[in-house]
Design a protein around this motif. Structure first.
Motif, PDB file in Angstrom:
ATOM      1  N   PHE A   2      34.801  38.097  41.192  1.00  0.00           N
ATOM      2  CA  PHE A   2      35.346  36.842  40.722  1.00  0.00           C
ATOM      3  C   PHE A   2      33.960  35.631  40.666  1.00  0.00           C
ATOM      4  CE2 PHE A   2      35.637  37.524  45.367  1.00  0.00           C
ATOM      5  CZ  PHE A   2      35.308  37.131  45.480  1.00  0.00           C
ATOM      6  N   GLN A   3      33.928  34.673  40.228  1.00  0.00           N
ATOM      7  CA  GLN A   3      33.354  33.242  40.602  1.00  0.00           C
ATOM      8  C   GLN A   3      33.719  32.279  41.781  1.00  0.00           C
ATOM      9  OE1 GLN A   3      30.430  33.240  37.988  1.00  0.00           O
ATOM     10  NE2 GLN A   3      31.839  35.283  37.578  1.00  0.00           N
ATOM     11  N   LEU A   4      32.488  31.709  41.804  1.00  0.00           N
ATOM     12  CA  LEU A   4      33.054  30.463  43.094  1.00  0.00           C
ATOM     13  C   LEU A   4      32.571  29.456  42.331  1.00  0.00           C
ATOM     14  CD1 LEU A   4      30.402  31.668  46.082  1.00  0.00           C
ATOM     15  CD2 LEU A   4      32.877  31.963  45.455  1.00  0.00           C
ATOM     16  N   ASP A   5      33.697  28.335  42.523  1.00  0.00           N
ATOM     17  CA  ASP A   5      32.915  26.793  42.010  1.00  0.00           C
ATOM     18  C   ASP A   5      32.334  25.572  42.699  1.00  0.00           C
ATOM     19  OD1 ASP A   5      33.801  24.543  41.006  1.00  0.00           O
ATOM     20  OD2 ASP A   5      35.985  24.381  40.883  1.00  0.00           O
ATOM     21  N   ARG A  19      39.882  33.886  47.407  1.00  0.00           N
ATOM     22  CA  ARG A  19      40.091  34.437  46.556  1.00  0.00           C
ATOM     23  C   ARG A  19      40.692  35.865  46.233  1.00  0.00           C
ATOM     24  NH1 ARG A  19      41.585  35.177  41.959  1.00  0.00           N
ATOM     25  NH2 ARG A  19      40.421  36.313  40.360  1.00  0.00           N
ATOM     26  N   SER A  44      25.597  39.741  43.777  1.00  0.00           N
ATOM     27  CA  SER A  44      26.160  39.462  42.584  1.00  0.00           C
ATOM     28  C   SER A  44      26.505  37.890  42.480  1.00  0.00           C
ATOM     29  CB  SER A  44      27.709  40.105  42.486  1.00  0.00           C
ATOM     30  OG  SER A  44      28.431  39.527  43.213  1.00  0.00           O
ATOM     31  N   LEU A  45      27.110  37.607  43.098  1.00  0.00           N
ATOM     32  CA  LEU A  45      27.543  35.969  43.506  1.00  0.00           C
ATOM     33  C   LEU A  45      25.491  34.928  43.374  1.00  0.00           C
ATOM     34  CD1 LEU A  45      30.211  35.562  45.825  1.00  0.00           C
ATOM     35  CD2 LEU A  45      30.270  35.611  43.337  1.00  0.00           C
TER      36      LEU A  45
END
Length: 121
Positions: A2-5, A19, A44-45
């Motif tokens: 997933f992606q962080l905002d 999440r 990954s993040l």
């Protein structure tokens, strides 16, 4: 995964925690599924592993995941009452806040009850 905002005002660990909760509650992650290690997810993040560790610690405290030494972290059983007590208490506190906000915004009790019934059907 997933992606962080980065424009979100919430701390990164809260975004990660939320999440994972979404993925578990929606059934994307199932009981006993292995989740990425702290190092894997941090890489990954591209964020500090301590941030991931804090999110994982909170998720474990709230009963969403469990850890096994030398094996990693896994999605917990939904019916494990002892583990889920902290998570339920946190969710109930959040629900109290949301209900007060809905009351302030003029929502009627029947409207809220209908929504709750829809969720539990």
């Amino acid at each position: 995964m997933f992606q962080l905002d980065m424009s979100d005002r919430r701390p990164l660990y809260e975004q990660i925690k939320d999440r994972f909760k979404e993925l578990i509650i929606s059934g994307v992650l199932k009981e006993n599924d292995k989740i990425p290690s702290v190092r894997e997810l941090a890489a990954s993040l591209a964020i500090n592993p301590n941030t991931i560790q804090k999110a994982y610690k909170d998720l474990e405290t709230e009963g969403y995941i469990y850890s096994q030494p030398a094996r990693g972290s896994f999605v917990a059983k939904h019916s494990d009452t002892e583990r889920n007590n902290a998570g339920r208490e946190t969710a109930m506190t959040n629900l109290d806040t949301i209900l007060r906000e809905l009351r302030f915004l003029g929502a009627e009790p029947q409207e809220i009850k209908a929504h709750v019934d829809k969720i539990f059907d």
